[in-house]
Structures are given as structure tokens and as C-alpha cells.
Design an enzyme around this catalytic site. Structure first.
Site, PDB file in Angstrom:
ATOM      1  N   TRP A 107       0.823  -1.259   0.028  1.00  0.00           N
ATOM      2  CA  TRP A 107      -0.063   0.003  -0.088  1.00  0.00           C
ATOM      3  C   TRP A 107       0.884   1.353   0.115  1.00  0.00           C
ATOM      4  O   TRP A 107       0.740   2.298  -0.728  1.00  0.00           O
ATOM      5  CB  TRP A 107      -0.926  -0.055   1.073  1.00  0.00           C
ATOM      6  N   ASP A 174      -2.120   6.763   6.184  1.00  0.00           N
ATOM      7  CA  ASP A 174      -2.968   5.961   5.643  1.00  0.00           C
ATOM      8  C   ASP A 174      -3.575   4.637   6.754  1.00  0.00           C
ATOM      9  O   ASP A 174      -2.593   3.922   7.251  1.00  0.00           O
ATOM     10  CB  ASP A 174      -2.718   4.939   4.435  1.00  0.00           C
ATOM     11  N   LYS A 198     -12.543  -2.210   6.508  1.00  0.00           N
ATOM     12  CA  LYS A 198     -11.766  -3.035   7.453  1.00  0.00           C
ATOM     13  C   LYS A 198     -12.171  -2.756   8.913  1.00  0.00           C
ATOM     14  O   LYS A 198     -12.316  -3.839   9.521  1.00  0.00           O
ATOM     15  CB  LYS A 198     -10.355  -2.712   7.591  1.00  0.00           C
TER      16      LYS A 198
HETATM   17  C1  LIG Z   1      -6.919  -2.192   2.017  1.00  0.00           C
HETATM   18  C2  LIG Z   1      -5.914  -1.313   2.062  1.00  0.00           C
HETATM   19  C3  LIG Z   1      -5.861  -0.245   1.195  1.00  0.00           C
HETATM   20  C4  LIG Z   1      -6.667  -0.302  -0.260  1.00  0.00           C
HETATM   21  O1  LIG Z   1      -8.009   0.100  -0.154  1.00  0.00           O
HETATM   22  P1  LIG Z   1      -8.823   0.152  -1.323  1.00  0.00           P
HETATM   23  O2  LIG Z   1     -10.153   0.491  -0.648  1.00  0.00           O
HETATM   24  O3  LIG Z   1      -8.735  -1.466  -1.931  1.00  0.00           O
HETATM   25  O4  LIG Z   1      -8.366   1.203  -2.344  1.00  0.00           O
HETATM   26  C5  LIG Z   1      -5.066   0.845   1.300  1.00  0.00           C
HETATM   27  N1  LIG Z   1      -4.151   0.933   2.516  1.00  0.00           N
HETATM   28  C6  LIG Z   1      -4.353  -0.121   3.283  1.00  0.00           C
HETATM   29  C7  LIG Z   1      -3.522  -0.007   4.717  1.00  0.00           C
HETATM   30  C8  LIG Z   1      -5.094  -1.204   3.349  1.00  0.00           C
HETATM   31  O5  LIG Z   1      -5.237  -2.211   4.330  1.00  0.00           O
END
Ligand SMILES: *Cc1c(COP(=O)(O)O)cnc(C)c1O
Length: 362
Positions: A107, A174, A198
Site C-alpha cells: 500500500w 493511511d 476493514k
Molecule cells: C485495504 C487497504 C488499502 C486499499 O484500499 P482500497 O479500498 O482497495 O483502495 C490501502 N491501504 C491499506 C493500509 C489497506 O489495508
């Protein structure tokens, strides 16, 4: 009053993932008949009073649960956290400037790619040398960068910052896979963003929590859809927001508040992760793949030292009603994702299978 239903499956999926059972029930009811209105949540206008209230409540709950400063703004947009990777440089990188990044996995890599396309990325540290099995420490963030970006929890590799890095420039994280799992001093951040799927709700919405004073300094002309200040000025209603995901996020945050908020969920998460990791460490046939001090409380990655045992282990946990623990293709082995809504009971079910398997094969 919502009824606690018995779990049919122990869902360790990395995302989308388990949500509170009562949220599933409330969301299902709202699809059929929302609050006795005779209408489904899926067929009402986002401009109508009932949904405007949902949006207001959800934005307020985010700030309340995280203890965000009053002047911070919350918006919910589509496009996933992956669109967040793009919005970060668009909204925080000066024309001719650069963003600084810590590279801790897939990511982070995608976030860095967006910064490069927008003008430039400085990678201040990376754990690529050991397949992202640890969190780099002791790095310095250059003060000429426009911002510093990191990934608080590395969903795929099972690593997590236990202490957030300090930065002389605006800090951006993020937090897609550990938002609302532990306390955060929001005032330290120019922006925190997180995909919903999540710890918050279904896929389809991404939360952006930011200090509006940190925006508007780039000299870039932005499309209104890419402009966080525009979305904030329109109270996250510039265009049709992800109505149903935002509604389910509200329900999930109400659940979180109801059980005692972040302090309570932090205790529960520590208990779950403690049980899982102590089982991995106790049984010699298993091995954790992340550095111990950086282990994620959300995603526990481990392998069977003898990969030839995998089919037998897989059959055993499937038989026990466990789902979603196969590791990401880039790491292999196993990954048990233990997000906020996963009950301790599910971790017990998994660790019992691990113990039994070790007894038979150890
Ligand atoms: C799942 C995830 C993403 C990606 O998310 P999308 O909704 O598929 O764009 C980005 N960063 C982290 C840390 C993630 O766990």
C-alpha cells in the site's frame, strides 16, 4: 433492541471483513424498511433530511470517538483508500515540491507511485530488504518535503507502528486497517484517511479526516472532485455520497461507542492479538513472519515451518468453521485478521485448532 446472533463462521478475512452482528441486522432492516418510513435506505434521496442527519451524525461520531480537534473536517468519498493515495499529493504537494514516504509494503508503494506522478517522492526509509517484515525506525524526515506519509498498519505483511513517527512537516497517515482500533492524537496529523472495509463498514466509502488549515497551499488547480476543501465545504455532499456505506459506518461507530469506544476496543484487540501470538510462539511448528516488536494487532501473519503440512492444517480449520486465514499471495502462509468486530471467541476457535494440529503433527 438488537439481538446478538450466534456466529456461523469465524471470519478472519483481511477486508472486506467481519462487522458487528447487530450492525448486519440493523443494516438489513434498513434495506427493507428504514426506521418505519416504508422506504428502503437504498431508495431515498441523499438530500433528504433523514440521510443528511445520518451524514452529520457519522461525521460527528468520527471526531468524537477519535477525539479530533473541533476544527477538523470529515468527508466520505468513493474510490477506496487507493484514491486517497492520489488525493494526498494533489492536496498537499506544492507544484514543484515533493512528498516524503516511509515504504513498508504494497500500500505504501502505491501511495509513493502517486506522489511520483504528481511531482516527486522522497522515500525516507524502507523495509523492502526483509520483505517488509518490520517497521523502519530512527529515520529523519527532511524538512524540505511538503508532507510525510506513512501506513500505520501493513495489512498484507502484518506490521504496525507502535509509535507514530515524528515529522517536521505535515503528517499524513493511511490508517485503513487499524483506524478506530487504538488511540490516536489526531492533532498531530494534517490528515488521516482510511477505507471503510476493514474497521468501519462495507467497501465503497473512504474516510478523510483533516485539518482544513493544512489545505490550499499547493498552487495546484484541482478538479472539484479531487479537492478535499471542496468536499468539506459541501459537507461531504458535493456529489452523491456513498449513502449505504456511510449509513453502515454510522451503525458501526454507534456500536463502538456503545461498548465503550476506543479504550474498550483497544483492550479487546490486545486480548485477541495476545492470545493468537502467544499460541504462534508456543507451538514450534508455527512461526510468525513479522518482527516481534512490530507485530500488528489487526493482521497476524504466520507460517507452518513445514509447508507440506498446509493441506492437513487447512482441512482442519475449515472443518472448525474458520474462514479467511490464507496469507496474501506475496507473503504466503497464513494471515489472521482480527479487526474490531471479530470476537475473542473466534480467536479461541483458531488457537484451539492450532493447538490440536500441533499435538498431532508436532
Ligand atoms: C485495504 C487497504 C488499502 C486499499 O484500499 P482500497 O479500498 O482497495 O483502495 C490501502 N491501504 C491499506 C493500509 C489497506 O489495508
Amino acid at each position: 433492541m438488537p439481538v446478538e446472533t450466534k456466529l456461523k463462521v469465524h471470519n478472519f478475512s483481511a477486508g472486506p471483513c467481519v462487522l458487528p452482528q447487530q450492525v448486519f441486522q440493523q443494516a438489513a432492516q434498513a434495506v427493507l424498511d428504514w426506521d418505519g418510513s416504508g422506504l428502503s435506505i437504498l431508495e431515498v434521496s441523499h438530500r433528504g433530511k433523514p440521510f443528511v442527519e445520518v451524514m452529520e451524525k457519522t461525521r460527528a461520531l468520527v471526531k468524537e470517538l477519535l477525539g479530533a480537534p473541533d476544527h477538523y473536517q470529515v468527508v466520505f468519498l468513493g474510490g477506496g483508500a487507493s484514491m486517497g493515495f492520489h488525493l494526498v499529493p494533489q492536496n498537499f504537494m506544492k507544484v514543484g515540491g515533493k512528498g516524503a514516504y516511509c515504504h513498508t509494503g504494497e500500500w505504501a508503494k502505491r501511495a509513493i507511485k502517486e506522489a511520483k506522478l504528481a511531482g516527486g517522492a522522497i522515500t525516507v526509509a524502507s523495509s523492502e530488504d526483509k520483505n517488509f517484515s518490520y517497521i523502519p525506525k530512527g529515520f529523519a524526515v527532511p524538512s524540505e518535503a511538503d508532507y510525510f506519509h506513512f501506513t500505520s498498519n501493513n495489512t498484507i505483511f502484518g506490521t504496525q507502528y507502535k509509535q507514530f513517527p515524528k515529522s517536521p512537516v505535515p503528517l499524513i497517515a493511511d490508517m485503513s486497517s487499524d483506524i478506530f482500533s487504538r488511540p490516536v492524537n489526531v492533532a498531530d496529523f494534517a490528515m488521516i484517511y482510511a477505507g471503510a472495509q476493514k474497521n468501519m463498514g462495507p467497501a465503497g466509502a473512504t474516510m478523510y479526516l483533516f485539518d482544513p488549515a493544512a489545505l490550499g497551499k499547493t498552487g495546484r488547480e484541482l478538479s472539484p472532485m479531487m479537492d478535499l476543501a471542496n468536499h468539506a465545504a459541501k459537507e461531504s455532499m458535493y456529489n452523491t455520497p456513498p449513502v449505504f456505506p456511510v449509513y453502515v459506518i454510522m451503525l458501526t461507530l454507534q456500536w463502538l461507542k456503545g461498548i465503550g469506544g476506543i479504550p474498550e476496543i483497544q483492550k479487546r484487540n490486545a486480548a485477541k492479538a495476545g492470545l493468537l501470538y502467544s499460541t504462534v510462539d508456543k507451538l514450534p511448528i508455527f512461526q510468525g513472519t513479522a518482527a516481534k516488536e512490530d507485530r500488528s494487532e489487526m493482521n497476524a501473519t504466520f507460517v507452518l515451518k513445514d509447508a507440506a503440512l498446509e493441506p492437513a492444517f487447512d482441512a482442519m480449520w475449515k472443518e472448525a468453521g474458520i474462514s479467511g486465514i490464507r496469507g496474501h499471495r506475496s507473503v504466503g502462509g497464513y494471515r489472521a485478521s482480527m479487526y474490531n468486530a471479530l470476537p475473542l471467541e473466534s480467536v479461541r476457535a483458531l488457537t484451539e485448532v492450532m493447538e490440536e494440529f500441533a499435538k498431532k503433527n508436532g
